[in-house]
Structures are given as C-alpha cells and as structure tokens.
Design an enzyme around this catalytic site. Structure first.
Site, PDB file in Angstrom:
ATOM      1  N   GLU A  24       0.856  -1.187   0.000  1.00 45.31           N
ATOM      2  CA  GLU A  24       0.000   0.000   0.000  1.00 45.31           C
ATOM      3  C   GLU A  24       0.895   1.242   0.000  1.00 45.31           C
ATOM      4  OE1 GLU A  24      -1.530   1.680   3.589  1.00 45.31           O
ATOM      5  OE2 GLU A  24      -1.138  -0.138   4.735  1.00 45.31           O
ATOM      6  N   VAL A 105      -5.333  -0.276   2.659  1.00 42.13           N
ATOM      7  CA  VAL A 105      -5.379  -1.725   2.425  1.00 42.13           C
ATOM      8  C   VAL A 105      -6.493  -2.066   1.427  1.00 42.13           C
ATOM      9  CG1 VAL A 105      -5.905  -3.951   3.512  1.00 42.13           C
ATOM     10  CG2 VAL A 105      -4.342  -2.335   4.639  1.00 42.13           C
ATOM     11  N   ALA A 140     -13.286  -0.520   5.618  1.00 39.38           N
ATOM     12  CA  ALA A 140     -13.499  -1.238   4.356  1.00 39.38           C
ATOM     13  C   ALA A 140     -12.389  -2.253   4.107  1.00 39.38           C
ATOM     14  CB  ALA A 140     -13.573  -0.236   3.203  1.00 39.38           C
ATOM     15  N   LYS A 158      -4.695  -2.027  13.504  1.00 40.84           N
ATOM     16  CA  LYS A 158      -4.242  -0.806  14.146  1.00 40.84           C
ATOM     17  C   LYS A 158      -4.438  -0.917  15.659  1.00 40.84           C
ATOM     18  CE  LYS A 158      -6.521   1.919  11.139  1.00 40.84           C
ATOM     19  NZ  LYS A 158      -6.923   3.169  10.461  1.00 40.84           N
TER      20      LYS A 158
HETATM   21  N1  PSU Z   1      -2.396   1.131  10.337  1.00 47.11           N
HETATM   22  C1  PSU Z   1      -1.499   2.030  10.806  1.00 47.11           C
HETATM   23  N2  PSU Z   1      -1.372   3.204  10.137  1.00 47.11           N
HETATM   24  C2  PSU Z   1      -2.110   3.501   9.031  1.00 47.11           C
HETATM   25  C3  PSU Z   1      -3.038   2.539   8.544  1.00 47.11           C
HETATM   26  C4  PSU Z   1      -3.133   1.386   9.247  1.00 47.11           C
HETATM   27  O1  PSU Z   1      -0.844   1.798  11.818  1.00 47.11           O
HETATM   28  O2  PSU Z   1      -1.953   4.598   8.478  1.00 47.11           O
HETATM   29  C5  PSU Z   1      -3.866   2.853   7.328  1.00 47.11           C
HETATM   30  C6  PSU Z   1      -3.862   1.693   6.341  1.00 47.11           C
HETATM   31  O3  PSU Z   1      -3.638   2.215   5.049  1.00 47.11           O
HETATM   32  C7  PSU Z   1      -5.264   1.110   6.468  1.00 47.11           C
HETATM   33  C8  PSU Z   1      -6.069   2.343   6.773  1.00 47.11           C
HETATM   34  O4  PSU Z   1      -5.685   0.467   5.295  1.00 47.11           O
HETATM   35  O5  PSU Z   1      -5.236   3.051   7.688  1.00 47.11           O
HETATM   36  C9  PSU Z   1      -7.443   2.041   7.325  1.00 47.11           C
HETATM   37  O6  PSU Z   1      -8.136   3.235   7.479  1.00 47.11           O
HETATM   38  P1  PSU Z   1      -9.684   3.256   7.944  1.00 47.11           P
HETATM   39  O7  PSU Z   1      -9.692   2.815   9.370  1.00 47.11           O
HETATM   40  O8  PSU Z   1     -10.076   4.689   7.778  1.00 47.11           O
HETATM   41  O9  PSU Z   1     -10.413   2.318   7.037  1.00 47.11           O
END
Ligand code: PSU
Ligand code: MN
Length: 298
Positions: A24, A105, A140, A158
């Site tokens: 990514e 992702v 997503a 995360k």
């Molecule tokens: N995990 C981290 N830092 C990030 C991300 C994940 O420690 O920046 C990013 C990844 O790109 C993941 C996205 O796909 O956050 C998910 O975001 P959301 O929760 O808004 O779907």
C-alpha cells in the site's frame, strides 16, 4: 471498470509466474509515518521483498492513474503530501486527476487483484473500531480482505481498534486467520493482543498450501512484530485510551483518527513507535515475499 496501469517489471513477473508482493502507499506517505522514517520504511520494505526473490509492486493513484508497480524514480512521489484513497475513492481520484492518492489496504487489494497479484504486505490493517456498535465505523479493509483473492500479511490491526470484534468479523466473512509462528493475534506494536488466532503456521509453504485449498477468496496472515522491536503493552494501552478520548472531545472522527492517534503514540513513546513501525513493515514485507515465492513454486 478498474484497469490499473501495471509496471513493465511487475507485468513481466506475473506473466512468467514469478513472485510479486503488492504494497500500500498510505504507510509510506506522511499520513502513515513522519519524514524521513517513511522513506526508510519504503526502502527497507522494497529491499526485503527483493532479497527474498520477489518483485515489489507499490500501489497508488498518481496524476489520476491507478498504478500497480512504480518505476524506481517514481517512488519518491509516494513520500509526499497525499490524500487517503480507500477502495471507494479510487474512481474519484481517477476522475478528478488527484496528483497523489495514497492507497489504504482496501484500495491496494482492489488494485492488486485487478493486476493478478496474489500476496499483499502492509503494517496494520483497519478493522472494527471501538464503539462501532454506536458509530458503525468498520474499515473497508475487512470487506476487501474477505473478497479479494490475496494473502494479506499484517502485524495485526491498528493498535486502537476493537480487536475482538475485528476477529469476529473475519470469522463471519470466512477469512482464514493464520498466526505466523504464533498462537496469538498480534497487536501491531506488541506481539500479542491477548486474543488467540484460530490457527498457527510455521512456514511460507504451509501458508501457500492453505491458500491453495481455500474456498473463499481472502486469507489473513498475522505476523507479530520482531521481539527486539516490540513496545510495552501497558504503556500503549494508556496512550491509546487518552488519545481516543481526546478524539471524541475535539470531534476528530473517521479517517482522521489514525494520523491523530499515531502522532500521540509517537509523542508518548518518545519516538520509539516509529522504529517499531519500520521494523514490522520490513518484517512483514519479507514474510510476504517468502509466501509469494512459495505460492509461485507450487
Ligand atoms: N495502520 C497504521 N497506520 C495507518 C493505517 C493502518 O498503523 O496509516 C492505514 C492503512 O492504510 C489502512 C487504513 O488500510 O489506515 C485504514 O483506514 P480506515 O480505518 O479509515 O479504514
Ligand atoms: Mn473508518
């Protein structure tokens, strides 16, 4: 329909049945890591994939073009100012010619699947947020992991998500979750979330064999951060608790939560979270490449 531009090197590798690992671009942009750590993370991840004998394929939207695999001289572009692109944002980023859309992702999996790549490496996946029973905030990423025919290699989700519910979602959508030489689902900066994984695997060949026999598209391989780079769990729990409370108090929601909480974790750990993040990104890239090699050899 989505037809990403595939780099010559990646196209040749896929055509020849050689291993490719998609990456990514959000983690390498300023949204994921501060400069210059982001450049180091990218260089180490690319290097790890090549050392294992696979070809890296960075995904991004550049100048309104969805891309799988970048030329060497284009990599610096993904270190700069970015707009976050989840899967649903890809067509908008194309139509509006965004200079740099950094893929999450879900977006990376959509692009990698369209190109025919079978292995994807990231740091931490998105998942079910704490309080999702009220906010409905479910990344997503989870839907994409279930629906795209790839092995997703991560160090868990995360750090500030509801990991129990995230695992429940993966169970409901039929995603095999494998622990890499571990019985526990990792928690990004720490090796264990305290929650078990349904299955443990010991080798890349084993992952390739599970992948070959699956009945649904996706597979998640959870790889704990290397021991020497892991952070202390109780310290993290405390920081995450206050950071999330501050988000709520100041109205920070949705996609803005991640950059905010990551900044807080970096401050609270005196910057130790950044080298930990680099180490796990490189390690995941290396394991993903070994899995891609094992799949190509089958
Ligand atoms: N995990 C981290 N830092 C990030 C991300 C994940 O420690 O920046 C990013 C990844 O790109 C993941 C996205 O796909 O956050 C998910 O975001 P959301 O929760 O808004 O779907
Ligand atoms: Mn979300």
């Amino acid at each position: 329909m989505l037809e990403p531009l595939i780099s010559d090197e990646v196209r040749a590798a896929l055509g020849g049945g050689r291993p490719v690992v998609a990456l990514e671009s959000t983690i390498f942009s300023h949204l994921g890591l501060p400069s210059p750590a982001n450049a180091e993370a990218l260089e180490r991840s690319l290097g790890a994939i090549r050392r294992e004998g696979a070809v890296p394929a960075v995904t991004a939207v550049l100048d309104g073009v969805a891309r799988v695999g970048l030329r060497a001289d284009e990599h610096e572009r993904i270190l700069g100012a970015a707009r976050k692109v989840a899967e649903r944002d890809i067509p908008v980023a194309i139509a509006q010619r965004w200079p740099f859309g950094a893929t999450t992702v879900s977006a990376s999996l959509a692009l990698a699947a369209a190109a025919g790549v079978q292995v994807f490496a990231t740091g931490g996946i998105g998942g079910v947020h704490r309080g999702a029973e009220l906010t409905g905030d479910v990344s997503a990423d989870l839907d994409a992991i279930a629906r795209r025919p790839l092995v997703t290699v991560c160090a868990g989700a995360k750090a500030f998500l509801d990991l129990g519910r995230t695992l429940e979602y993966l169970e409901t959508t039929g995603v095999p979750v494998l622990g890499w030489r571990s019985d526990d689902f990792p928690a990004f900066y720490t090796r264990s979330s305290g929650l078990p994984v349904p299955h443990r695997v010991e080798s890349a060949e084993e992952v390739a064999e599970v992948f070959a026999h699956r009945s649904r598209p996706g597979l998640l391989l959870a790889v704990p951060i290397p021991e020497r780079d892991a952070l202390d769990r109780s310290e993290l729990d405390a920081v995450v608790g206050t950071a999330l409370a501050d988000c709520e108090a100041s109205g920070i929601t949705g996609a803005a939560i991640t950059p905010f909480v990551l900044g807080r974790i970096a401050d609270a750990t005196a910057g130790r979270s950044v080298p930990a993040n680099l180490a796990l990104a490189e390690h995941n890239a290396s394991v993903a490449a070994a899995v891609a090699v094992a799949i190509a050899e089958r």
